[in-house]
Design an enzyme around this catalytic site. Structure first.
Site, short mmCIF file in Angstrom:
data_model
loop_
_atom_site.label_atom_id
_atom_site.label_comp_id
_atom_site.label_asym_id
_atom_site.label_seq_id
_atom_site.Cartn_x
_atom_site.Cartn_y
_atom_site.Cartn_z
N GLY A 239 19.28 -9.74 6.93
CA GLY A 239 18.96 -10.64 8.02
C GLY A 239 18.19 -11.90 7.70
N GLU A 273 19.43 -4.87 2.63
CA GLU A 273 20.86 -5.16 2.74
C GLU A 273 21.11 -6.65 2.97
OE1 GLU A 273 21.81 -2.87 6.23
OE2 GLU A 273 21.88 -0.99 5.13
N PRO A 274 20.63 -7.50 2.08
CA PRO A 274 20.83 -8.93 2.31
C PRO A 274 22.29 -9.34 2.09
CG PRO A 274 19.83 -8.57 0.15
CD PRO A 274 19.95 -7.22 0.80
N ARG A 276 23.80 -12.90 3.79
CA ARG A 276 23.79 -14.36 3.87
C ARG A 276 22.81 -15.02 2.89
NH1 ARG A 276 24.80 -16.87 8.88
NH2 ARG A 276 24.20 -14.90 9.85
N ARG A 312 32.82 -19.99 11.77
CA ARG A 312 31.45 -20.02 12.27
C ARG A 312 31.18 -21.17 13.26
NH1 ARG A 312 27.23 -20.28 9.94
NH2 ARG A 312 26.24 -18.54 10.99
N TYR A 316 30.19 -19.60 16.77
CA TYR A 316 28.75 -19.59 17.09
C TYR A 316 28.19 -20.98 17.31
CZ TYR A 316 29.43 -15.36 14.21
OH TYR A 316 29.89 -14.20 13.64
N CYS A 342 46.13 -25.13 16.39
CA CYS A 342 46.42 -25.54 17.76
C CYS A 342 45.46 -24.91 18.76
CB CYS A 342 47.86 -25.18 18.09
SG CYS A 342 48.96 -25.99 16.95
N GLU A 343 44.22 -25.29 18.65
CA GLU A 343 43.16 -24.81 19.56
C GLU A 343 42.13 -25.93 19.65
OE1 GLU A 343 42.29 -21.48 20.71
OE2 GLU A 343 43.83 -20.34 19.66
N TYR A 371 30.10 -15.16 5.26
CA TYR A 371 30.88 -15.13 6.50
C TYR A 371 31.84 -16.31 6.58
CZ TYR A 371 27.10 -11.86 7.32
OH TYR A 371 26.20 -10.84 7.16
#
Ligand code: LLP
Length: 418
Positions: A239, A273-274, A276, A312, A316, A342-343, A371
């Site tokens: 995290g 548990e890193p 990122r 991402r 987000y 196409c979005e 990610y």
């Protein structure tokens, strides 16, 4: 810290010019710096040197086996959430005794695979999962090592989509119910309670949420010990945030300084548990400018990487710095950097002030190592990007670009349509 720097106006990945890599391997292209990966892994390992620990890299952040191999060669383990991630970790040479398995929806088949592989522990997220693991282990005449994932109800003050440790989230067992579930676990014949797990969210830029959550979990560990349940492994999740723009997140040393004093005198092995914070700034996504387009209200820079390569920003509203691979003096304009999909939600940056781009030039989307590829897809039947690792002056293809045939490889046309 990372090793993507300009030299005389040209962006380099360690000692290799990014433009050369883009020309050789094509775009979109993920480039990772080996030395940065190593440095980030070691920053954790060294910070926690004084306390027994295992750094279990969160495979979901980047599951490329070459990258997993970098960490396993350093003595690292893996945090996995699926059988697919288990397979990748094992193929990369991660010892099964350093693999921890989380996730709210483990299937029976996945539980069997993990038991067969003899993972270090299952991070169990519910009572029904606990009973299922007990049942499956019983059928296999095995004993499943388990930790319960506790939801400590701590707000990590990050993006709501990547907050996980609040009461309202699907993750873990509410801390208030933990004793009851530990009691249940100790009654089950085919599980062996060895740990406790928590993970409160991602891209956390302060130390306090980690400290507060740990304090809550330590109280629980003491209560458990009074009831005769001994915990060996304390898994505090991942995290830690990174700097995408101007964030100034703590580094592993800051975490260690604040957490180790709380752990001293306890006979525990700490698991982290890193994801990122190890790979995020060790990777970039290089893309080519296809077209420039003046809309009615704004200018668009249309590039060959889209939301299927890096979701991402779309998902987000995440900020990724965008830099020209060759930095020439030009005036700045406000523009949207958009992909070919196409979005309307297909963008890498919106209303961003950038040096005026030129058709055919390369841009680097920074902080794309975590990610990025792992969340990429084939939407619009786009082949997924190639991945390259740079080490000093050398570069290595660690995933070839997909071919058009790869896209339809698993499809079948039924006989009646032939
Ligand atoms: N451990 C567990 C149980 C997790 O669920 C996660 C991330 C990690 C460790 C690693 O967290 P990290 O150190 O990378 O923050 N796709 C989102 C992030 C989702 C994180 C999910 N869990 C993003 O692109 O921001």
């Amino acid at each position: 810290m990372h090793l993507f720097k300009y030299r005389s106006g040209e962006l380099f990945a360690e000692d290799v010019p990014v433009r050369g890599l883009a020309e050789k391997y094509g775009t979109p292209l993920f480039i990772y710096s080996y030395k940065t990966l190593l440095r980030h892994f070691r920053a954790y390992d060294e910070a926690f040197n004084d306390y027994p620990h295992i750094i279990c890299f969160a495979v979901k952040a980047n599951s490329n086996t070459a990258i997993l191999r970098v960490f396993s060669k350093q003595g690292g383990g893996a945090d996995i959430v699926s059988a697919g991630e288990l397979h990748a970790a094992l193929k990369a040479g991660v010892p099964s005794k350093k693999i921890v398995y989380a996730g709210v929806g483990k299937t029976e088949e996945e539980i069997r695979f993990a038991l067969r592989s003899k993972v270090l522990m299952f991070n169990v997220e519910s009572g029904s999962e606990l009973r299922q693991i007990d049942r499956v282990a019983g059928k296999m005449r095995a004993k499943a090592p388990v930790a319960l994932r506790i939801n400590p109800d701590i707000d990590p003050e990050t993006h709501p989509y990547i907050t996980t440790g609040l009461k309202k989230h699907k993750f873990g067992i509410p801390i208030g119910d933990a004793l009851e579930y530990y009691r249940l676990a100790s009654r089950l014949k085919n599980v062996n309670v060895i740990g406790i797990h928590k993970h409160i969210g991602s891209q956390i830029t302060k130390v306090t949420p980690f400290v507060d959550a740990l304090k809550r979990v330590l109280i629980l560990i003491d209560e458990l010990s009074m009831q005769g349940v001994a915990i060996t492994y304390l898994d505090i999740g991942g995290g830690l945030g990174i700097s995408y723009k101007d964030e100034e997140p703590p580094v592993p040393k800051d975490l260690a300084k604040n957490l180790i004093p709380l752990l001293e005198g306890r006979d525990l092995t700490l698991i982290m548990e890193p994801g990122r914070s190890i790979v995020g700034n060790a990777g970039i996504l290089v893309t080519k400018v296809l077209y420039l387009k003046k809309g009615v209200e704004k200018e668009f820079v249309i590039v060959d990487a889209g939301m299927n390569d890096l979701i991402r920003p779309s998902l987000y509203d995440a900020y990724h710095r965008i830099l020209p691979v060759v930095n020439r003096k030009r005036d700045a304009v406000f523009c949207d950097v958009v992909g070919p999909i196409c979005e309307s939600g297909d963008f890498l940056a919106r209303d961003r002030e950038l040096r005026r781009a030129r058709q055919g030039e390369y841009l680097a989307v920074m902080s794309a190592g975590a990610y990025g590829f792992s969340m990429s897809s084939n939407y619009n039947s786009r082949t997924r990007a190639a991945e390259v690792m740079v080490k000093g002056k050398e570069h290595f293809l660690i995933r070839r670009r997909e071919s058009y045939d790869d896209l339809i490889r698993n499809e079948r046309i039924p006989a009646f349509l032939k």
